[in-house]
Design a protein around this motif. Structure first.
Motif, PDB file in Angstrom:
ATOM      1  N   ALA A  69       0.830  -1.200   0.000  1.00 47.06           N
ATOM      2  CA  ALA A  69       0.000   0.000   0.000  1.00 47.06           C
ATOM      3  C   ALA A  69       0.865   1.250   0.000  1.00 47.06           C
ATOM      4  O   ALA A  69       1.904   1.302   0.660  1.00 47.06           O
ATOM      5  CB  ALA A  69      -0.919  -0.012   1.217  1.00 47.06           C
ATOM      6  N   GLY A  70       0.431   2.236  -0.763  1.00 51.47           N
ATOM      7  CA  GLY A  70       1.137   3.507  -0.811  1.00 51.47           C
ATOM      8  C   GLY A  70       1.988   3.684  -2.048  1.00 51.47           C
ATOM      9  O   GLY A  70       2.376   4.805  -2.380  1.00 51.47           O
ATOM     10  N   ILE A  71       2.305   2.594  -2.741  1.00 50.20           N
ATOM     11  CA  ILE A  71       3.063   2.668  -3.989  1.00 50.20           C
ATOM     12  C   ILE A  71       2.281   1.887  -5.031  1.00 50.20           C
ATOM     13  O   ILE A  71       2.037   0.691  -4.878  1.00 50.20           O
ATOM     14  CB  ILE A  71       4.484   2.084  -3.837  1.00 50.20           C
ATOM     15  CG1 ILE A  71       5.256   2.869  -2.790  1.00 50.20           C
ATOM     16  CG2 ILE A  71       5.215   2.103  -5.176  1.00 50.20           C
ATOM     17  CD1 ILE A  71       6.652   2.344  -2.525  1.00 50.20           C
ATOM     18  N   ASP A  72       1.892   2.561  -6.115  1.00 49.34           N
ATOM     19  CA  ASP A  72       1.038   1.884  -7.087  1.00 49.34           C
ATOM     20  C   ASP A  72       1.777   1.385  -8.318  1.00 49.34           C
ATOM     21  O   ASP A  72       1.234   0.577  -9.082  1.00 49.34           O
ATOM     22  CB  ASP A  72      -0.136   2.779  -7.510  1.00 49.34           C
ATOM     23  CG  ASP A  72       0.330   4.056  -8.227  1.00 49.34           C
ATOM     24  OD1 ASP A  72       1.554   4.248  -8.364  1.00 49.34           O
ATOM     25  OD2 ASP A  72      -0.546   4.836  -8.641  1.00 49.34           O
ATOM     26  N   SER A  73       3.003   1.872  -8.545  1.00 49.45           N
ATOM     27  CA  SER A  73       3.671   1.461  -9.779  1.00 49.45           C
ATOM     28  C   SER A  73       5.178   1.619  -9.659  1.00 49.45           C
ATOM     29  O   SER A  73       5.680   2.292  -8.753  1.00 49.45           O
ATOM     30  CB  SER A  73       3.171   2.297 -10.965  1.00 49.45           C
ATOM     31  OG  SER A  73       3.515   3.665 -10.797  1.00 49.45           O
ATOM     32  N   LEU A  74       5.880   0.986 -10.608  1.00 48.16           N
ATOM     33  CA  LEU A  74       7.332   1.091 -10.724  1.00 48.16           C
ATOM     34  C   LEU A  74       7.677   1.845 -11.998  1.00 48.16           C
ATOM     35  O   LEU A  74       6.860   1.961 -12.920  1.00 48.16           O
ATOM     36  CB  LEU A  74       7.961  -0.307 -10.792  1.00 48.16           C
ATOM     37  CG  LEU A  74       7.773  -1.239  -9.600  1.00 48.16           C
ATOM     38  CD1 LEU A  74       8.310  -2.623  -9.947  1.00 48.16           C
ATOM     39  CD2 LEU A  74       8.479  -0.684  -8.369  1.00 48.16           C
ATOM     40  N   ASN A  75       8.905   2.331 -12.070  1.00 49.90           N
ATOM     41  CA  ASN A  75       9.428   2.820 -13.341  1.00 49.90           C
ATOM     42  C   ASN A  75       9.234   1.731 -14.390  1.00 49.90           C
ATOM     43  O   ASN A  75       9.340   0.541 -14.099  1.00 49.90           O
ATOM     44  CB  ASN A  75      10.910   3.159 -13.157  1.00 49.90           C
ATOM     45  CG  ASN A  75      11.642   3.316 -14.467  1.00 49.90           C
ATOM     46  OD1 ASN A  75      12.125   2.335 -15.023  1.00 49.90           O
ATOM     47  ND2 ASN A  75      11.736   4.528 -14.960  1.00 49.90           N
ATOM     48  N   VAL A  76       8.964   2.122 -15.638  1.00 49.30           N
ATOM     49  CA  VAL A  76       8.628   1.142 -16.673  1.00 49.30           C
ATOM     50  C   VAL A  76       9.744   0.127 -16.893  1.00 49.30           C
ATOM     51  O   VAL A  76       9.481  -1.057 -17.153  1.00 49.30           O
ATOM     52  CB  VAL A  76       8.247   1.849 -17.989  1.00 49.30           C
ATOM     53  CG1 VAL A  76       9.438   2.597 -18.591  1.00 49.30           C
ATOM     54  CG2 VAL A  76       7.680   0.847 -18.991  1.00 49.30           C
ATOM     55  N   ALA A  77      11.012   0.537 -16.757  1.00 45.47           N
ATOM     56  CA  ALA A  77      12.103  -0.404 -16.938  1.00 45.47           C
ATOM     57  C   ALA A  77      12.142  -1.432 -15.802  1.00 45.47           C
ATOM     58  O   ALA A  77      12.348  -2.636 -16.023  1.00 45.47           O
ATOM     59  CB  ALA A  77      13.433   0.333 -17.020  1.00 45.47           C
ATOM     60  N   ALA A  78      11.918  -0.966 -14.558  1.00 45.70           N
ATOM     61  CA  ALA A  78      11.891  -1.883 -13.419  1.00 45.70           C
ATOM     62  C   ALA A  78      10.697  -2.822 -13.508  1.00 45.70           C
ATOM     63  O   ALA A  78      10.806  -4.030 -13.239  1.00 45.70           O
ATOM     64  CB  ALA A  78      11.855  -1.101 -12.117  1.00 45.70           C
ATOM     65  N   ALA A  79       9.541  -2.289 -13.897  1.00 39.66           N
ATOM     66  CA  ALA A  79       8.351  -3.120 -14.038  1.00 39.66           C
ATOM     67  C   ALA A  79       8.559  -4.188 -15.116  1.00 39.66           C
ATOM     68  O   ALA A  79       8.110  -5.335 -14.964  1.00 39.66           O
ATOM     69  CB  ALA A  79       7.149  -2.246 -14.386  1.00 39.66           C
ATOM     70  N   THR A  80       9.230  -3.825 -16.182  1.00 38.38           N
ATOM     71  CA  THR A  80       9.507  -4.796 -17.241  1.00 38.38           C
ATOM     72  C   THR A  80      10.349  -5.949 -16.734  1.00 38.38           C
ATOM     73  O   THR A  80      10.084  -7.115 -17.037  1.00 38.38           O
ATOM     74  CB  THR A  80      10.219  -4.110 -18.421  1.00 38.38           C
ATOM     75  OG1 THR A  80       9.394  -3.061 -18.930  1.00 38.38           O
ATOM     76  CG2 THR A  80      10.502  -5.108 -19.536  1.00 38.38           C
ATOM     77  N   ALA A  81      11.383  -5.635 -15.953  1.00 40.54           N
ATOM     78  CA  ALA A  81      12.243  -6.680 -15.422  1.00 40.54           C
ATOM     79  C   ALA A  81      11.458  -7.669 -14.567  1.00 40.54           C
ATOM     80  O   ALA A  81      11.605  -8.893 -14.698  1.00 40.54           O
ATOM     81  CB  ALA A  81      13.389  -6.062 -14.621  1.00 40.54           C
ATOM     82  N   VAL A  82      10.590  -7.142 -13.704  1.00 41.28           N
ATOM     83  CA  VAL A  82       9.775  -8.008 -12.850  1.00 41.28           C
ATOM     84  C   VAL A  82       8.826  -8.853 -13.711  1.00 41.28           C
ATOM     85  O   VAL A  82       8.706 -10.075 -13.524  1.00 41.28           O
ATOM     86  CB  VAL A  82       8.970  -7.178 -11.832  1.00 41.28           C
ATOM     87  CG1 VAL A  82       8.009  -8.068 -11.061  1.00 41.28           C
ATOM     88  CG2 VAL A  82       9.909  -6.450 -10.879  1.00 41.28           C
ATOM     89  N   ALA A  83       8.148  -8.214 -14.665  1.00 38.62           N
ATOM     90  CA  ALA A  83       7.185  -8.924 -15.504  1.00 38.62           C
ATOM     91  C   ALA A  83       7.864  -9.974 -16.376  1.00 38.62           C
ATOM     92  O   ALA A  83       7.320 -11.064 -16.581  1.00 38.62           O
ATOM     93  CB  ALA A  83       6.423  -7.926 -16.369  1.00 38.62           C
ATOM     94  N   CYS A  84       9.047  -9.669 -16.870  1.00 42.85           N
ATOM     95  CA  CYS A  84       9.796 -10.649 -17.674  1.00 42.85           C
ATOM     96  C   CYS A  84      10.167 -11.859 -16.842  1.00 42.85           C
ATOM     97  O   CYS A  84      10.082 -13.008 -17.300  1.00 42.85           O
ATOM     98  CB  CYS A  84      11.052 -10.009 -18.251  1.00 42.85           C
ATOM     99  SG  CYS A  84      10.781  -8.899 -19.635  1.00 42.85           S
ATOM    100  N   TYR A  85      10.598 -11.616 -15.608  1.00 39.05           N
ATOM    101  CA  TYR A  85      10.982 -12.716 -14.730  1.00 39.05           C
ATOM    102  C   TYR A  85       9.804 -13.637 -14.455  1.00 39.05           C
ATOM    103  O   TYR A  85       9.906 -14.872 -14.562  1.00 39.05           O
ATOM    104  CB  TYR A  85      11.550 -12.168 -13.411  1.00 39.05           C
ATOM    105  CG  TYR A  85      11.937 -13.233 -12.413  1.00 39.05           C
ATOM    106  CD1 TYR A  85      13.134 -13.935 -12.561  1.00 39.05           C
ATOM    107  CD2 TYR A  85      11.101 -13.559 -11.351  1.00 39.05           C
ATOM    108  CE1 TYR A  85      13.490 -14.925 -11.650  1.00 39.05           C
ATOM    109  CE2 TYR A  85      11.449 -14.539 -10.447  1.00 39.05           C
ATOM    110  CZ  TYR A  85      12.648 -15.226 -10.599  1.00 39.05           C
ATOM    111  OH  TYR A  85      12.997 -16.194  -9.706  1.00 39.05           O
ATOM    112  N   VAL A  86       8.662 -13.054 -14.129  1.00 39.16           N
ATOM    113  CA  VAL A  86       7.470 -13.852 -13.842  1.00 39.16           C
ATOM    114  C   VAL A  86       7.026 -14.605 -15.099  1.00 39.16           C
ATOM    115  O   VAL A  86       6.700 -15.801 -15.051  1.00 39.16           O
ATOM    116  CB  VAL A  86       6.332 -12.940 -13.330  1.00 39.16           C
ATOM    117  CG1 VAL A  86       5.027 -13.727 -13.219  1.00 39.16           C
ATOM    118  CG2 VAL A  86       6.708 -12.327 -11.995  1.00 39.16           C
TER     119      VAL A  86
END
Length: 267
Positions: free
Chosen positions: A246-263
């Motif tokens: 709670a309190g953080i809704d998103s990551l920088n697009v590059a960081a989010a990509t890394a997480v999504a790629c891993y999953v």
């Protein structure tokens, strides 16, 4: 074998490819007009040449010649040898990695060529920051993705900053520009891909659930400021979110990509 050419005049016209590299708009014009791109650093220069890009020339301080001697031996392009102070004056920044190369661009492959053997792809819409594009390419390559597709307004993967951040992944990861932005996602669906948009919409499910069991998947990522356009967001087969505290809704697009790629790679 390359010819070593010592230059002591920063205004020498033979150095035109390297002049004022910090000026993004100038570089966009020059690189588009002359079909070139700049690689910076020993590892990146080596990877570009090994990937088959043809050098136009090299620019190096003397102490970097030995480290790239084998690369220079395979090229007919001239190597301009300058002092480190003059390299900084010409380029507009401190060339702390010591070596630069100007290389010839190649025609972009078709969408069919890039997707021929692909099962996992990244689709970028209007990501305009060169650092982000480079980081996304690096994450995709590191985590087993097969290709990257870019909407027309995305930053250039062959811009010097993109290449540097990607550590040369742009030379090995297949990528191309989407010929039709408007119907890009349906066209991927017709090729058997399930399109999964990373978004904060109310119907978005956790990323691990959204990609579970999929054969061919295309992760769809939006711009740094506004995210995905309503059209791409609505046309995606599924919408996914990375769960956070709670309190953080998103990551920088590059960081989010890394997480999504891993999953996604573990699906």
């Amino acid at each position: 074998m390359t010819t070593l050419v010592e230059i002591d005049d920063p205004q020498d016209p033979r150095l035109a490819d390297y002049r004022d590299l910090r000026d993004v708009e100038l570089r966009k014009h020059l690189e588009a007009e002359h079909g070139l791109f700049i690689a910076e650093g020993e590892k990146v220069v080596r990877r570009a040449v090994e990937a088959g890009y043809t050098p136009r020339s090299f620019l190096m301080a003397p102490r970097w010649l030995d480290g790239l001697a084998d690369v220079l031996d395979t090229s007919e392009a001239a190597c301009f040898v300058v002092s480190e102070e003059m390299a900084e004056e010409v380029t507009g920044f401190h060339v702390h990695r010591g070596a630069l190369a100007s290389l010839q661009r190649r025609p972009l492959p078709s969408l069919d060529e890039v997707l021929e053997q692909a099962r996992s792809v990244l689709v970028l819409e209007d990501i305009v920051d060169h650092t982000n594009v480079g980081a996304i390419l690096r994450s995709g390559a590191a985590l087993g993705f097969d290709a990257v597709l870019l909407a027309p307004r995305c930053a250039d993967p062959l811009y010097r900053r993109s290449i540097k951040v990607a550590m040369g992944a742009v030379f090995t990861m297949p990528w191309t520009r989407l010929p039709d932005w408007r119907d890009a996602l349906p066209s991927l669906g017709a090729r058997g891909f399930t399109t999964v948009a990373l978004t904060l919409t109310d119907d978005a499910t956790d990323i691990d659930e959204a990609v579970a069991g999929l054969d061919k998947v295309a992760l769809v990522l939006g711009s740094e400021g506004h995210g995905l356009s309503p059209r791409w967001e609505g046309l995606a087969d599924r919408r996914a979110v990375i769960p956070m505290r709670a309190g953080i809704d998103s990551l920088n697009v590059a960081a989010a990509t890394a997480v999504a790629c891993y999953v996604t790679a573990r699906r």
